[in-house]
Design a protein around this motif. Structure first.
Motif: not given
Length: 103
Positions: A13-37
């Motif tokens: 991705a870095t080679a194709l899109a450039g450093e700034k765009t690749a950093a956005t594509l490769c960042s880890v997304l934190s998604v809160p998860l609540l166990q109901l049971d």
């Protein structure tokens, strides 16, 4: 990115899109998860390199041909703004039995 395949994808991705765009594509997304049971197995990737996590059902159910059923998972997910959460069919079930999901 935690896997070697993921790191290789980020390098591409870095080679194709450039450093700034690749950093956005490769960042880890934190998604809160609540166990109901209590006692549920949390969603997890089964094999290294899986694109998504398996989401277990709260109940064991049988879905008859031609029927629709709302199946509770026992989890609540806070999907961040600008993103979406999808439930996708497992490819084997979809192919062999025509089982799919509505989003």
């Amino acid at each position: 990115v935690r896997t070697s395949a993921g790191r290789a994808l980020c390098r591409q991705a870095t080679a194709l899109a450039g450093e700034k765009t690749a950093a956005t594509l490769c960042s880890v997304l934190s998604v809160p998860l609540l166990q109901l049971d209590d006692g549920l197995t949390p969603p997890a990737r089964i094999r290294a390199g899986d694109a998504a996590a398996d989401l277990p059902s709260r109940l064991d159910v049988v879905i008859e041909p031609g029927c629709r059923l709302l199946v509770p998972t026992g989890f609540a997910v806070a999907v961040p703004e600008g993103h979406c959460g999808l439930i996708l069919p497992r490819s084997g079930l979809a192919l062999k039995h025509g089982l799919t999901v509505l989003n």
